[in-house]
Scaffold this motif. Sequence first.
Motif, PDB file in Angstrom:
ATOM      1  N   ALA A  87       0.823  -1.214   0.000  1.00 45.76           N
ATOM      2  CA  ALA A  87       0.000   0.000   0.000  1.00 45.76           C
ATOM      3  C   ALA A  87       0.857   1.264   0.000  1.00 45.76           C
ATOM      4  N   THR A  88       1.974   1.223   0.715  1.00 48.20           N
ATOM      5  CA  THR A  88       2.858   2.390   0.740  1.00 48.20           C
ATOM      6  C   THR A  88       3.388   2.699  -0.643  1.00 48.20           C
ATOM      7  N   ALA A  89       3.787   1.667  -1.370  1.00 41.76           N
ATOM      8  CA  ALA A  89       4.290   1.863  -2.727  1.00 41.76           C
ATOM      9  C   ALA A  89       3.207   2.458  -3.620  1.00 41.76           C
ATOM     10  N   THR A  90       1.973   2.004  -3.440  1.00 40.77           N
ATOM     11  CA  THR A  90       0.860   2.559  -4.230  1.00 40.77           C
ATOM     12  C   THR A  90       0.660   4.035  -3.927  1.00 40.77           C
ATOM     13  N   ALA A  91       0.597   4.366  -2.648  1.00 43.52           N
ATOM     14  CA  ALA A  91       0.349   5.752  -2.252  1.00 43.52           C
ATOM     15  C   ALA A  91       1.458   6.681  -2.742  1.00 43.52           C
ATOM     16  N   LEU A  92       2.706   6.252  -2.606  1.00 44.62           N
ATOM     17  CA  LEU A  92       3.822   7.091  -3.033  1.00 44.62           C
ATOM     18  C   LEU A  92       3.867   7.231  -4.557  1.00 44.62           C
ATOM     19  N   ARG A  93       3.583   6.145  -5.262  1.00 47.33           N
ATOM     20  CA  ARG A  93       3.568   6.219  -6.737  1.00 47.33           C
ATOM     21  C   ARG A  93       2.482   7.179  -7.209  1.00 47.33           C
ATOM     22  N   GLU A  94       1.283   7.033  -6.636  1.00 50.46           N
ATOM     23  CA  GLU A  94       0.176   7.895  -7.045  1.00 50.46           C
ATOM     24  C   GLU A  94       0.453   9.362  -6.725  1.00 50.46           C
ATOM     25  N   ALA A  95       1.071   9.629  -5.579  1.00 51.13           N
ATOM     26  CA  ALA A  95       1.390  11.015  -5.219  1.00 51.13           C
ATOM     27  C   ALA A  95       2.415  11.608  -6.181  1.00 51.13           C
ATOM     28  N   ARG A  96       3.367  10.785  -6.612  1.00 49.30           N
ATOM     29  CA  ARG A  96       4.348  11.260  -7.592  1.00 49.30           C
ATOM     30  C   ARG A  96       3.667  11.561  -8.927  1.00 49.30           C
ATOM     31  N   GLU A  97       2.776  10.665  -9.337  1.00 48.81           N
ATOM     32  CA  GLU A  97       2.111  10.850 -10.630  1.00 48.81           C
ATOM     33  C   GLU A  97       1.119  12.010 -10.605  1.00 48.81           C
ATOM     34  N   GLU A  98       0.391  12.158  -9.510  1.00 48.61           N
ATOM     35  CA  GLU A  98      -0.702  13.138  -9.472  1.00 48.61           C
ATOM     36  C   GLU A  98      -0.258  14.549  -9.116  1.00 48.61           C
ATOM     37  N   ILE A  99       0.718  14.678  -8.198  1.00 50.30           N
ATOM     38  CA  ILE A  99       1.100  16.026  -7.768  1.00 50.30           C
ATOM     39  C   ILE A  99       2.604  16.284  -7.861  1.00 50.30           C
ATOM     40  N   GLY A 100       3.379  15.320  -8.347  1.00 49.54           N
ATOM     41  CA  GLY A 100       4.817  15.513  -8.508  1.00 49.54           C
ATOM     42  C   GLY A 100       5.610  15.397  -7.234  1.00 49.54           C
ATOM     43  N   LEU A 101       5.072  14.723  -6.206  1.00 48.25           N
ATOM     44  CA  LEU A 101       5.770  14.582  -4.928  1.00 48.25           C
ATOM     45  C   LEU A 101       6.798  13.453  -5.023  1.00 48.25           C
ATOM     46  N   PRO A 102       8.091  13.762  -4.944  1.00 49.84           N
ATOM     47  CA  PRO A 102       9.113  12.719  -5.067  1.00 49.84           C
ATOM     48  C   PRO A 102       9.100  11.792  -3.848  1.00 49.84           C
ATOM     49  N   GLN A 103       9.373  10.528  -4.072  1.00 51.43           N
ATOM     50  CA  GLN A 103       9.355   9.567  -2.978  1.00 51.43           C
ATOM     51  C   GLN A 103      10.435   9.859  -1.936  1.00 51.43           C
TER      52      GLN A 103
END
Length: 200
Positions: A87-103
């Motif tokens: 789930a963490t990988a999903t949340a971080l990937r989606e945040a990078r894709e949607e708002i540009g937040l780097p992991q």
Amino acid sequence: MKADPAVFDRIAGALARPGDPSSDFDLNPPLALPPGRRLRPAAVLCAIEEGPAGSQVILTKRSSALKHHPGQIAFPGGKQDAGDADATATALREAREEIGLPQDCVEVLGFLPPHETVTGFQVSPVVARVLHPFEECAEPGEVAEVFRVPLSHLLRPESYSIQSRRWRGNRRYYYTVPYGPYYIWGATARMLRVLAERLS
């Protein structure tokens, strides 16, 4: 008001305590959920950053062109892909894709209990600290706007109210936590309410 870094220790401690799952049906107890239903895994990122006026939560306004939940307020997130480790990988990937937040800009603080949505997802809310400013980039196909809400507003019980509307022939009740022009409701408001309860 200056940001208080100790708030993140407090959040991490609160998240470490066990808690009951939440759902879009919490305020509608007469509604019988079908036994044996299969929920699709998803995850969202409740990203908290320090600002000049204090800690704040990053939220998005979904594009009005989307088929599902157009124009609604949401955390960055989405369904779990086969390539996501957890789930963490999903949340971080989606945040990078949607708002540009780097992991590498994120420190995971913990997790809220899973949340079941009316659309058949079991959402894992990942709560994280944003370590430093980043170059925000909204994904144009999904995100109309990225904005922030003071954490203090979201942690006050009086910020929340219960509203209702007709859904599939029944009256459905749900939490709301409006902020300025933003009407935050449904699953997002419910998960934020759980965070507020943990920190109360």
